[in-house]
Design an enzyme around this catalytic site. Structure first.
Site, short mmCIF file in Angstrom:
data_model
loop_
_atom_site.label_atom_id
_atom_site.label_comp_id
_atom_site.label_asym_id
_atom_site.label_seq_id
_atom_site.Cartn_x
_atom_site.Cartn_y
_atom_site.Cartn_z
N THR A 174 0.82 -1.21 0.00
CA THR A 174 0.00 0.00 0.00
C THR A 174 0.86 1.26 0.00
OG1 THR A 174 -1.70 -1.22 1.23
CG2 THR A 174 -1.89 1.18 1.19
N GLU A 175 1.95 1.23 0.70
CA GLU A 175 2.80 2.42 0.82
C GLU A 175 3.57 2.73 -0.46
OE1 GLU A 175 3.15 4.65 3.10
OE2 GLU A 175 2.09 3.80 4.81
#
Length: 227
Positions: free
Chosen positions: A119-120
């Protein structure tokens, strides 16, 4: 009526059908031409809907309710989905080894770490956000210094620092995963001041993405170490 594209020997032709037998024949022709001339078909295929809601495919749109139809795009999206959501720990090589090691070191589920990295940064160890966050787990420069991460673009150091930081958040929020994820995204100070997940759409979307990917990795992943 079904309008089918043809392309043989650089000559275009169309088949128009009014009976069921003809339509089956035209469908077979269209499949053959799709294999022989995919690039040509890709560039000129449209999907149209008439006033009765009937759908047809054509290379010569004759109404306003037609839009380009991209087979290649749909295929690519499916490939990206399967690639990105592959939870098997043999799929990302070196990163997986680092994830497994820090998972045992800080007692954080490796699939959760992987979901956060996904996600990052989408596994881009050179990623830099608009706010200046760096590397796989998107460490802010000040946070990286506090964690003594000398090189935030080094995958091993970044994963170690990011997981250590997340372990601190879990301990600070009594193991509450939702609040810890909110703190990782919006900062622990804001989460403590609001007494819960801040009303920030980005933070709430971030939590949902991590949890969704965590679940997928957990279901599809393996229990063994990649070595």
């Amino acid at each position: 009526m079904v309008d089918i594209i043809g392309s043989l020997n650089n000559h275009r032709q169309s088949v128009v059908c009014f009976s069921a037998d003809c339509c089956w024949y035209a469908l077979l022709i269209s499949l053959l031409l799709l294999l022989l001339s995919h690039s040509d078909l890709q560039a000129s295929m449209y999907v149209c809907r008439d006033k009765n809601g009937k759908t047809s495919f054509t290379n010569a749109p004759n109404g306003g309710n037609c839009s380009p139809y991209s087979l290649q795009k749909k295929k690519q999206l499916r490939w990206d989905y399967e690639k990105r959501f592959n939870g098997n720990f043999t799929g990302n090589g070196t990163f997986d080894r680092y994830i497994q090691r820090v998972s045992r070191r800080y007692n954080v589920d490796p699939y959760l770490i992987k979901a956060i990295i996904h996600t990052e940064s989408s596994f881009n160890h050179r990623a830099v956000s608009k706010s200046g966050a760096q590397g796989l787990m998107q460490l802010m420069p000040a946070t990286a210094r506090e964690l003594r991460v000398a090189d935030p673009f080094n995958p091993r150091q970044n994963i170690d620092g990011g997981t250590r930081y997340f372990r601190q958040l879990l301990d600070g929020f009594n193991g509450n995963l939702i609040l810890s994820l909110a703190a990782y995204n919006a900062g622990p100070g804001l989460v403590k001041r609001t007494g819960g997940v801040p009303r920030i759409s980005e933070t709430r979307l971030y939590i949902n993405k991590v949890l969704k990917r965590y679940k997928i990795y957990k279901i599809n992943g393996t229990n063994g170490s990649p070595g």
